[in-house]
Design an enzyme around this catalytic site. Structure first.
Site, PDB file in Angstrom:
ATOM      1  N   GLY A  13     114.793  72.505  58.498  1.00  8.67           N
ATOM      2  CA  GLY A  13     113.444  72.449  57.635  1.00  8.67           C
ATOM      3  C   GLY A  13     113.468  71.080  58.064  1.00  8.67           C
ATOM      4  O   GLY A  13     113.721  70.693  59.156  1.00  8.67           O
ATOM      5  N   ARG A 109     136.275  70.195  48.294  1.00  4.92           N
ATOM      6  CA  ARG A 109     137.443  70.596  48.516  1.00  4.92           C
ATOM      7  C   ARG A 109     137.997  69.877  50.342  1.00  4.92           C
ATOM      8  O   ARG A 109     138.985  69.726  49.979  1.00  4.92           O
ATOM      9  CB  ARG A 109     136.403  72.302  49.306  1.00  4.92           C
ATOM     10  CG  ARG A 109     137.914  73.099  49.726  1.00  4.92           C
ATOM     11  CD  ARG A 109     137.154  74.564  50.977  1.00  4.92           C
ATOM     12  NE  ARG A 109     136.203  73.834  52.183  1.00  4.92           N
ATOM     13  CZ  ARG A 109     135.872  74.981  52.810  1.00  4.92           C
ATOM     14  NH1 ARG A 109     136.076  75.932  52.629  1.00  4.92           N
ATOM     15  NH2 ARG A 109     135.712  73.930  54.140  1.00  4.92           N
ATOM     16  N   TYR A 148     110.767  70.398  40.619  1.00  3.35           N
ATOM     17  CA  TYR A 148     111.353  69.934  41.893  1.00  3.35           C
ATOM     18  C   TYR A 148     112.130  68.681  40.668  1.00  3.35           C
ATOM     19  O   TYR A 148     113.671  68.756  41.551  1.00  3.35           O
ATOM     20  CB  TYR A 148     110.144  69.557  42.750  1.00  3.35           C
ATOM     21  CG  TYR A 148     110.980  68.590  43.545  1.00  3.35           C
ATOM     22  CD1 TYR A 148     111.294  68.955  44.762  1.00  3.35           C
ATOM     23  CD2 TYR A 148     110.355  67.642  44.258  1.00  3.35           C
ATOM     24  CE1 TYR A 148     112.007  68.624  45.310  1.00  3.35           C
ATOM     25  CE2 TYR A 148     110.670  67.163  45.050  1.00  3.35           C
ATOM     26  CZ  TYR A 148     111.392  67.366  45.741  1.00  3.35           C
ATOM     27  OH  TYR A 148     112.077  66.803  46.935  1.00  3.35           O
ATOM     28  N   LYS A 152     115.877  67.529  40.915  1.00  2.00           N
ATOM     29  CA  LYS A 152     116.891  66.322  41.601  1.00  2.00           C
ATOM     30  C   LYS A 152     116.876  65.720  40.477  1.00  2.00           C
ATOM     31  O   LYS A 152     118.291  64.878  40.926  1.00  2.00           O
ATOM     32  CB  LYS A 152     115.911  65.541  42.809  1.00  2.00           C
ATOM     33  CG  LYS A 152     114.860  66.277  43.698  1.00  2.00           C
ATOM     34  CD  LYS A 152     116.211  66.923  44.888  1.00  2.00           C
ATOM     35  CE  LYS A 152     115.290  67.516  45.592  1.00  2.00           C
ATOM     36  NZ  LYS A 152     116.245  67.856  47.725  1.00  2.00           N
ATOM     37  N   ARG A 189     101.829  69.354  52.661  1.00  4.57           N
ATOM     38  CA  ARG A 189     101.720  68.057  52.397  1.00  4.57           C
ATOM     39  C   ARG A 189     100.712  67.226  52.680  1.00  4.57           C
ATOM     40  O   ARG A 189     100.242  67.750  53.860  1.00  4.57           O
ATOM     41  CB  ARG A 189     103.429  67.795  52.697  1.00  4.57           C
ATOM     42  CG  ARG A 189     104.564  68.383  51.428  1.00  4.57           C
ATOM     43  CD  ARG A 189     105.591  67.777  51.601  1.00  4.57           C
ATOM     44  NE  ARG A 189     106.274  68.623  52.916  1.00  4.57           N
ATOM     45  CZ  ARG A 189     107.895  68.601  53.124  1.00  4.57           C
ATOM     46  NH1 ARG A 189     108.377  67.642  52.862  1.00  4.57           N
ATOM     47  NH2 ARG A 189     108.612  69.296  54.332  1.00  4.57           N
TER      48      ARG A 189
HETATM   49  P1  NAD Z   1     111.851  71.367  54.464  1.00  3.10           P
HETATM   50  O1  NAD Z   1     110.784  72.306  53.011  1.00  3.10           O
HETATM   51  O2  NAD Z   1     111.268  71.113  55.530  1.00  3.10           O
HETATM   52  O3  NAD Z   1     112.874  71.848  54.669  1.00  3.10           O
HETATM   53  C1  NAD Z   1     114.383  72.768  53.461  1.00  3.10           C
HETATM   54  C2  NAD Z   1     115.583  73.286  54.027  1.00  3.10           C
HETATM   55  O4  NAD Z   1     116.119  73.521  53.085  1.00  3.10           O
HETATM   56  C3  NAD Z   1     114.504  74.390  54.685  1.00  3.10           C
HETATM   57  O5  NAD Z   1     114.625  74.704  56.331  1.00  3.10           O
HETATM   58  C4  NAD Z   1     114.706  75.497  53.741  1.00  3.10           C
HETATM   59  O6  NAD Z   1     114.341  76.884  53.986  1.00  3.10           O
HETATM   60  C5  NAD Z   1     116.387  75.308  53.034  1.00  3.10           C
HETATM   61  N1  NAD Z   1     116.739  75.869  51.580  1.00  3.10           N
HETATM   62  C6  NAD Z   1     115.517  75.568  50.648  1.00  3.10           C
HETATM   63  N2  NAD Z   1     116.244  75.890  50.093  1.00  3.10           N
HETATM   64  C7  NAD Z   1     117.191  76.968  50.626  1.00  3.10           C
HETATM   65  C8  NAD Z   1     118.240  77.523  49.682  1.00  3.10           C
HETATM   66  N3  NAD Z   1     118.816  77.421  48.088  1.00  3.10           N
HETATM   67  N4  NAD Z   1     119.642  78.443  50.298  1.00  3.10           N
HETATM   68  C9  NAD Z   1     119.191  77.896  51.971  1.00  3.10           C
HETATM   69  N5  NAD Z   1     118.437  76.670  52.415  1.00  3.10           N
HETATM   70  C10 NAD Z   1     117.757  76.583  51.629  1.00  3.10           C
HETATM   71  O7  NAD Z   1     111.851  70.294  53.330  1.00  3.10           O
HETATM   72  P2  NAD Z   1     111.745  68.171  53.763  1.00  3.10           P
HETATM   73  O8  NAD Z   1     111.035  68.029  54.171  1.00  3.10           O
HETATM   74  O9  NAD Z   1     112.730  68.715  55.455  1.00  3.10           O
HETATM   75  O10 NAD Z   1     113.445  68.160  52.920  1.00  3.10           O
HETATM   76  C11 NAD Z   1     114.434  68.020  53.137  1.00  3.10           C
HETATM   77  C12 NAD Z   1     114.979  67.744  52.012  1.00  3.10           C
HETATM   78  O11 NAD Z   1     114.698  66.270  51.848  1.00  3.10           O
HETATM   79  C13 NAD Z   1     115.034  68.493  50.480  1.00  3.10           C
HETATM   80  O12 NAD Z   1     116.292  68.073  49.774  1.00  3.10           O
HETATM   81  C14 NAD Z   1     113.566  67.399  49.626  1.00  3.10           C
HETATM   82  O13 NAD Z   1     114.179  67.657  48.714  1.00  3.10           O
HETATM   83  C15 NAD Z   1     113.768  66.084  50.575  1.00  3.10           C
HETATM   84  N6  NAD Z   1     112.884  64.962  50.405  1.00  3.10           N
HETATM   85  C16 NAD Z   1     112.395  65.070  51.890  1.00  3.10           C
HETATM   86  C17 NAD Z   1     110.936  64.392  51.072  1.00  3.10           C
HETATM   87  C18 NAD Z   1     110.223  64.284  52.446  1.00  3.10           C
HETATM   88  O14 NAD Z   1     109.180  63.604  52.970  1.00  3.10           O
HETATM   89  N7  NAD Z   1     110.300  65.140  54.169  1.00  3.10           N
HETATM   90  C19 NAD Z   1     110.875  63.536  50.699  1.00  3.10           C
HETATM   91  C20 NAD Z   1     112.037  64.077  49.589  1.00  3.10           C
HETATM   92  C21 NAD Z   1     112.828  64.144  49.241  1.00  3.10           C
END
Ligand code: NAD
Length: 313
Positions: A13, A109, A148, A152, A189
């Site tokens: 991601g 683990r 969401y 979390k 976003r």
């Molecule tokens: P993103 O959607 O770009 O990346 C999420 C990744 O997780 C993707 O590659 C997706 O394919 C993978 N994924 C989702 N569900 C899955 C599953 N069940 N099994 C396997 N892979 C799965 O989002 P991001 O912006 O990179 O966010 C990454 C993390 O950071 C998330 O947990 C998000 O909640 C947290 N976060 C991000 C932001 C932000 O501003 N980017 C803010 C707050 C929290």
């Protein structure tokens, strides 16, 4: 001392790909677990074929099959943009719930350090500004965004339970809005949407009056914070974000400026449960991790617009 072998869930991601690249660069073997549901292998670029990099295509809501010992788990897998989690509400809860359980079991683990990516959304529509980690939040538990936010919050509770009951070396970070290269155009976003609209010469759509505030952190700063958390033994939660508060309208105007676009701003319906203000108090991150963001919004937006090299800061 660096880590020997890390699992990064959600490593394909936006944030995860930057984390994978940085860990490999620091000499850590990386196992990326992702099923590309909201991303693409393209995000990983050249690191995909690096000998220190292994790709496991799997859903983290199913038990994780990672062979060999790891000393770090970075759990980032979860749909993160409203477009994605509103499209797959149940899967979002499965990722945040079962996915977090499986990541914690893996860390248990192997007696590994684990960092869980939580979010500023756990504060909901906050009644306290800026938000400190001690604030419990103001979340609507059944609104459309709750899949969401509550996933979390559940993930945080589960992480604390593993810490208390099994003494797992856990760390929770609450990430505030982050932006930078590799955000998907059209992921809903604010920043990629504004860029896409500005570059197409279309009006930038601002929900409501645009006076709601956001605090925006450049991805390089955020990744530095995530890795500082990995290297600490603090269990958190710790806020990571940029405390510089800007209105959504101001962001739209700056994007128009850095892209040199002729677009205008168009106001549209407010989003349901859209927080009015969002701003992290990062005192704890500064004290415990010696971390604070370095890249200004202006420089970060210019880097995204391709006007300056992306390795600023
Ligand atoms: P993103 O959607 O770009 O990346 C999420 C990744 O997780 C993707 O590659 C997706 O394919 C993978 N994924 C989702 N569900 C899955 C599953 N069940 N099994 C396997 N892979 C799965 O989002 P991001 O912006 O990179 O966010 C990454 C993390 O950071 C998330 O947990 C998000 O909640 C947290 N976060 C991000 C932001 C932000 O501003 N980017 C803010 C707050 C929290």
């Amino acid at each position: 001392m660096g880590f020997q072998r890390a699992v990064v869930t959600g490593g394909a991601g936006f944030l995860g790909s930057h984390v994978c690249v940085e860990l490999v660069r620091q000499g850590t073997d990386v196992v990326c677990v992702d099923d590309f549901r909201t991303s693409s292998p393209r995000n990983l670029g050249g690191v995909l074929t690096h000998d220190r990099f292994e790709m496991v295509i799997a859903d983290v809501a199913e038990p994780l099959d990672v062979r060999g010992r790891v000393d770090l788990v970075m759990h980032l897998a979860c749909p993160a943009s409203p477009v994605d989690y509103l499209r797959m509400p149940v899967d979002t809860m499965r990722s945040g719930g079962f996915g977090t359980l499986h990541a914690l079991e893996l860390a248990r683990r192997d007696n590994a350090r684990i960092v869980i990516a939580s979010t500023s959304e756990v504060y909901g529509d906050p009644l306290e500004h800026p938000q400190r980690e001690t604030y419990w939040g103001n979340v609507n538990p059944i609104g459309p965004r709750s899949v969401y936010d509550e996933a979390k919050r559940f993930g945080e509770a589960l992480t604390q339970a593993f810490h208390r009951e099994y003494a797992v070396n856990t760390g929770i970070v609450r990430i505030f809005n982050t932006y930078g290269p590799r955000m998907r155009a059209g992921d809903g976003r604010m920043i990629p949407t504004f860029f896409q609209q500005a570059q197409a010469g279309e009006p930038l759509t601002v929900h409501g009056d645009g006076r709601q505030t956001r605090s925006l952190c450049y991805v390089d700063d955020l990744v530095r914070g995530l890795l500082a958390m990995a290297h600490s033994d603090h269990c958190g939660p710790i806020n990571l974000g940029n405390p510089e508060e800007v209105t959504v309208l101001d962001v739209a105007e700056r994007v128009i400026e850095v892209t040199g676009s002729r677009s205008v701003v168009r106001h549209v319906e407010p989003m349901p449960d859209d927080p009015r203000r969002r701003c992290p108090d990062i005192t704890l991150a500064h004290r415990v991790l010696d971390w604070r963001p370095k890249v200004s919004l202006h420089d970060g937006l210019r880097a995204m617009a391709g006007r300056v090299p992306a390795d600023i800061g």
